[in-house]
Design a protein around this motif. Structure first.
Motif: not given
Length: 119
Positions: A71-89
């Motif tokens: 999260r970037d509290n200055a921007k009030n933004t939350v991120y989700l970095q998703m790597n090695s994605l699978k079909p079940e994601d």
């Protein structure tokens, strides 16, 4: 009024990466616990990852080592970095904020963003 606006979803091949963003606005968002949930067709919504205002994070076992919440509290933004994605994601991913209002904890939700993992 709290608003959560997700972005960054899309179609990706197995093994690929995506980064989701959630821009939060409104009273209390800076101190909120923020999280990402997902819901696949025919399944219940499940927690993916959560992060406190202080930056402590927890993950579902199914995504540990592959996904990173930040999260970037200055921007009030939350991120989700998703790597090695699978079909079940594959699912609709929702941003969540839990904000204390007096003695109550109130849940707020974004509209969701679709993630599809397929070759």
């Amino acid at each position: 009024q709290v608003q959560l606006v997700e972005s960054g979803g899309g179609l990706v091949q197995p093994g690929g990466s995506l980064r989701l963003s959630c821009a939060a606005s409104g009273s209390g968002v800076s101190s909120a616990a923020m999280g990402w949930y997902r819901q696949a067709p025919g399944k219940q919504r499940e927690l993916v990852a959560i992060i406190t205002s202080g930056g402590s994070a927890n993950y579902a076992d199914s995504v540990k080592g592959r996904f990173t919440i930040s999260r970037d509290n200055a921007k009030n933004t939350v991120y989700l970095q998703m790597n090695s994605l699978k079909p079940e994601d594959t699912a609709v991913y929702y941003c969540n904020a839990v904000i204390r209002r007096a003695v109550l904890l109130i849940d707020y939700w974004g509209q969701g963003t679709q993630v599809a993992v397929s070759s």
